[in-house]
Design a protein around this motif. Sequence first.
Motif, PDB file in Angstrom:
ATOM      1  N   HIS A  89     -40.089   1.602   8.556  1.00  0.00           N
ATOM      2  CA  HIS A  89     -40.510   2.550   9.383  1.00  0.00           C
ATOM      3  C   HIS A  89     -41.490   2.325  10.382  1.00  0.00           C
ATOM      4  CE1 HIS A  89     -37.956   5.650   7.341  1.00  0.00           C
ATOM      5  NE2 HIS A  89     -38.144   5.094   6.185  1.00  0.00           N
ATOM      6  N   LEU A  90     -42.727   1.716   9.882  1.00  0.00           N
ATOM      7  CA  LEU A  90     -43.787   1.266  10.458  1.00  0.00           C
ATOM      8  C   LEU A  90     -43.550   0.528  11.741  1.00  0.00           C
ATOM      9  CD1 LEU A  90     -46.351   1.406   7.563  1.00  0.00           C
ATOM     10  CD2 LEU A  90     -46.159   3.086   9.396  1.00  0.00           C
ATOM     11  N   ARG A  91     -42.554  -0.470  11.651  1.00  0.00           N
ATOM     12  CA  ARG A  91     -42.440  -1.473  12.711  1.00  0.00           C
ATOM     13  C   ARG A  91     -41.687  -1.113  13.731  1.00  0.00           C
ATOM     14  NH1 ARG A  91     -43.745  -6.115  13.925  1.00  0.00           N
ATOM     15  NH2 ARG A  91     -45.255  -7.381  12.797  1.00  0.00           N
ATOM     16  N   ALA A  92     -40.782   0.123  13.156  1.00  0.00           N
ATOM     17  CA  ALA A  92     -39.864   0.543  14.684  1.00  0.00           C
ATOM     18  C   ALA A  92     -40.669   1.013  15.807  1.00  0.00           C
ATOM     19  CB  ALA A  92     -39.190   1.522  14.156  1.00  0.00           C
ATOM     20  N   GLN A  93     -40.331   0.502  16.929  1.00  0.00           N
ATOM     21  CA  GLN A  93     -41.033   1.071  18.225  1.00  0.00           C
ATOM     22  C   GLN A  93     -42.442   1.002  18.078  1.00  0.00           C
ATOM     23  OE1 GLN A  93     -39.063   4.255  20.344  1.00  0.00           O
ATOM     24  NE2 GLN A  93     -37.935   4.570  18.627  1.00  0.00           N
ATOM     25  N   SER A  94     -43.081   0.054  17.540  1.00  0.00           N
ATOM     26  CA  SER A  94     -44.682  -0.061  17.314  1.00  0.00           C
ATOM     27  C   SER A  94     -45.081  -1.432  17.676  1.00  0.00           C
ATOM     28  CB  SER A  94     -44.911   0.215  15.742  1.00  0.00           C
ATOM     29  OG  SER A  94     -44.317   1.343  15.308  1.00  0.00           O
ATOM     30  N   THR A  95     -46.395  -1.421  17.928  1.00  0.00           N
ATOM     31  CA  THR A  95     -47.011  -2.805  17.985  1.00  0.00           C
ATOM     32  C   THR A  95     -48.122  -2.678  16.895  1.00  0.00           C
ATOM     33  OG1 THR A  95     -46.775  -2.853  20.552  1.00  0.00           O
ATOM     34  CG2 THR A  95     -48.726  -4.156  19.418  1.00  0.00           C
ATOM     35  N   CYS A  96     -47.961  -3.689  16.190  1.00  0.00           N
ATOM     36  CA  CYS A  96     -48.612  -3.801  14.679  1.00  0.00           C
ATOM     37  C   CYS A  96     -49.829  -4.848  14.968  1.00  0.00           C
ATOM     38  CB  CYS A  96     -47.747  -4.352  13.676  1.00  0.00           C
ATOM     39  SG  CYS A  96     -46.356  -3.007  13.416  1.00  0.00           S
ATOM     40  N   VAL A  97     -50.918  -4.207  14.602  1.00  0.00           N
ATOM     41  CA  VAL A  97     -52.279  -5.016  14.738  1.00  0.00           C
ATOM     42  C   VAL A  97     -52.758  -5.203  13.184  1.00  0.00           C
ATOM     43  CG1 VAL A  97     -54.605  -5.353  15.590  1.00  0.00           C
ATOM     44  CG2 VAL A  97     -52.788  -4.168  17.123  1.00  0.00           C
ATOM     45  N   LEU A  98     -52.864  -6.465  12.820  1.00  0.00           N
ATOM     46  CA  LEU A  98     -53.731  -6.849  11.656  1.00  0.00           C
ATOM     47  C   LEU A  98     -55.131  -6.811  11.626  1.00  0.00           C
ATOM     48  CD1 LEU A  98     -53.298  -7.463   8.533  1.00  0.00           C
ATOM     49  CD2 LEU A  98     -52.956  -9.902   9.061  1.00  0.00           C
ATOM     50  N   LEU A  99     -55.834  -6.227  10.919  1.00  0.00           N
ATOM     51  CA  LEU A  99     -57.189  -6.403  10.962  1.00  0.00           C
ATOM     52  C   LEU A  99     -57.635  -7.068   9.778  1.00  0.00           C
ATOM     53  CD1 LEU A  99     -58.147  -2.644  11.830  1.00  0.00           C
ATOM     54  CD2 LEU A  99     -57.895  -4.557  13.420  1.00  0.00           C
ATOM     55  N   THR A 100     -58.458  -8.162   9.944  1.00  0.00           N
ATOM     56  CA  THR A 100     -58.950  -8.921   8.914  1.00  0.00           C
ATOM     57  C   THR A 100     -60.553  -8.743   8.956  1.00  0.00           C
ATOM     58  OG1 THR A 100     -59.062 -10.985  10.070  1.00  0.00           O
ATOM     59  CG2 THR A 100     -56.931 -10.213   9.353  1.00  0.00           C
ATOM     60  N   ALA A 101     -61.184  -9.383   7.749  1.00  0.00           N
ATOM     61  CA  ALA A 101     -62.563  -9.324   7.562  1.00  0.00           C
ATOM     62  C   ALA A 101     -63.012 -10.342   6.681  1.00  0.00           C
ATOM     63  CB  ALA A 101     -63.046  -8.168   7.511  1.00  0.00           C
ATOM     64  N   GLU A 102     -64.166 -10.713   6.536  1.00  0.00           N
ATOM     65  CA  GLU A 102     -64.566 -11.785   5.407  1.00  0.00           C
ATOM     66  C   GLU A 102     -64.939 -10.861   4.093  1.00  0.00           C
ATOM     67  OE1 GLU A 102     -68.044 -13.308   7.032  1.00  0.00           O
ATOM     68  OE2 GLU A 102     -67.004 -14.561   8.616  1.00  0.00           O
ATOM     69  N   ILE A 103     -64.793 -11.334   3.210  1.00  0.00           N
ATOM     70  CA  ILE A 103     -64.752 -10.795   1.716  1.00  0.00           C
ATOM     71  C   ILE A 103     -65.989 -10.112   1.658  1.00  0.00           C
ATOM     72  CG2 ILE A 103     -65.032 -11.193  -0.672  1.00  0.00           C
ATOM     73  CD1 ILE A 103     -62.683 -13.185  -0.388  1.00  0.00           C
ATOM     74  N   ALA A 104     -67.098 -10.884   1.884  1.00  0.00           N
ATOM     75  CA  ALA A 104     -68.339 -10.157   1.803  1.00  0.00           C
ATOM     76  C   ALA A 104     -68.663  -8.811   2.714  1.00  0.00           C
ATOM     77  CB  ALA A 104     -69.629 -11.287   2.262  1.00  0.00           C
ATOM     78  N   THR A 105     -68.092  -8.981   3.724  1.00  0.00           N
ATOM     79  CA  THR A 105     -68.284  -7.916   4.759  1.00  0.00           C
ATOM     80  C   THR A 105     -67.203  -6.644   4.245  1.00  0.00           C
ATOM     81  OG1 THR A 105     -68.331  -9.354   6.794  1.00  0.00           O
ATOM     82  CG2 THR A 105     -67.540  -7.041   7.010  1.00  0.00           C
ATOM     83  N   ILE A 106     -66.140  -6.983   3.475  1.00  0.00           N
ATOM     84  CA  ILE A 106     -65.053  -5.938   2.834  1.00  0.00           C
ATOM     85  C   ILE A 106     -65.952  -5.312   1.631  1.00  0.00           C
ATOM     86  CG2 ILE A 106     -63.242  -5.426   1.633  1.00  0.00           C
ATOM     87  CD1 ILE A 106     -61.886  -7.622   3.484  1.00  0.00           C
ATOM     88  N   ARG A 107     -66.656  -6.137   1.116  1.00  0.00           N
ATOM     89  CA  ARG A 107     -67.484  -5.595  -0.205  1.00  0.00           C
ATOM     90  C   ARG A 107     -68.331  -4.572   0.199  1.00  0.00           C
ATOM     91  NH1 ARG A 107     -71.792  -7.749  -1.719  1.00  0.00           N
ATOM     92  NH2 ARG A 107     -71.109 -10.102  -1.143  1.00  0.00           N
ATOM     93  N   ARG A 108     -69.176  -5.088   1.441  1.00  0.00           N
ATOM     94  CA  ARG A 108     -70.515  -4.140   1.642  1.00  0.00           C
ATOM     95  C   ARG A 108     -69.909  -2.723   2.115  1.00  0.00           C
ATOM     96  NH1 ARG A 108     -72.131  -8.956   3.961  1.00  0.00           N
ATOM     97  NH2 ARG A 108     -71.515  -8.136   6.100  1.00  0.00           N
TER      98      ARG A 108
END
Length: 462
Positions: A89-108
Amino acid sequence: MRRIVLFGYRGTGKTAIGTVLARRLGVPFLDTDALIEQQSGRTIPEIFRKDDEERFRTLEREAIAGLPARDIVIGTGGGVVMDPKNMEHLRAQSTCVLLTAEIATIRRRLARAPRPPLTSLPADQEIAEVIARRRHNYAAAADFCVDTSRTTNEEAAGRILGLLEHGTIPAPVREAAAKWFAATPLPAPEREQLQSLLTGPGHDPRTRFLGVAGWPCGHSRSPLLFNRLFEKYQLDCHYTRFEDPSISAIMETARSIDAKGLSVTIPFKQDVMACLDEIDDAARQIGAINTVVFACGEAYGCNTDWLGIKKPLAGHKGARAVLLGAGGVAAAAAYALMDLGMEVTILNRTPEKARALAERSGCRWGAWDDFDRTNPDLVVNATPVGMQPDTKSPLRDDQLKKEMTVFDLVYTPPVTPLITAARKAGCATIIGTEVFIHQAREQFRLFFGIDVPDTVIREILA
């Protein structure tokens, strides 16, 4: 405009960045977690506490199935990538962007907005473990990647806008790639279509490229299959042929055009391993790669051949099997047969190669002439003998007994000389197209996170 869908682990900024991105694009922003809370009348922590994760995933699936098709930015939950229906469902007619971050940043970030833990592990360890578990799913979800560890929400939204407008392939690189493909044996209609997508007027910078890598690979049916699947699932992608005698040149071109993935065929299934950043456990044990997924600047190697071989043989567990050949395809076949608990003997015209593969796989081995002493229930041909234009059979007609099941992994032509002879002898037969169907299904899941029914692939190939 096409939908913009943001994926990533929680705490990577999907909601905050998505809100800014939607404002700058002048379209609405929808957060799937907020939508679930609105539709259920409960918060996410309440759903987890009073029900369970399975109930939450059901609500998530229902919410995603009803999302608008266009002109919207969507932020998704961190685990949404694990469900193939969600990805469809999500990929149909969509541009998909993966957001990443370092583990310490995510924890904060998570410390400022607590959510129920996903495991009993300490925070950093939980983040690392869950991301590792979902890594291939996140790679499948990514058309583009943005690291948000050291960006403001405005800066991250700006980077995404740049990707939407310009893509990741500079104009000179597109021109160089077009010249490279023009020098390969790519059929004229395919070459013209690819040239238009790379450098033609009005080309879309968001189009992603995939292809089959081999020498030769003009016989491959993968371009037909994958391009038809792209149409069915409404993916802005194009599948072509990377046909060159050098796997290094192929990988260099694939990386230069930020390819989404490669299907690797003869003779590169082993050589390509030296060109990869990561190899999965099954592929490492097999010692051959048939699938490369590119995501966030890295190339991941997998092997789906063994799954394509295992599926049609599910009813033959414990059989006595003879495996003909000792190359990359044979290694995948040996892995599949051993996984099914079979008693496997590998035969090859160069016995040393049979011995090497047998010792690595835990099988017996022998010379080609030992076939008549093996009395197998199952014969699996993993040699290229029988593939066009080499229209011979690897076995004599008198070696085929009606009690045998014969599985020829060659799929071009679909009915090989070995299959023809086996049918005349009264053997049960399995044609190589079955391998192609099942391994391609798994490849598509690795590339896009979508599970294609076997029936869909069969209809396209019919």
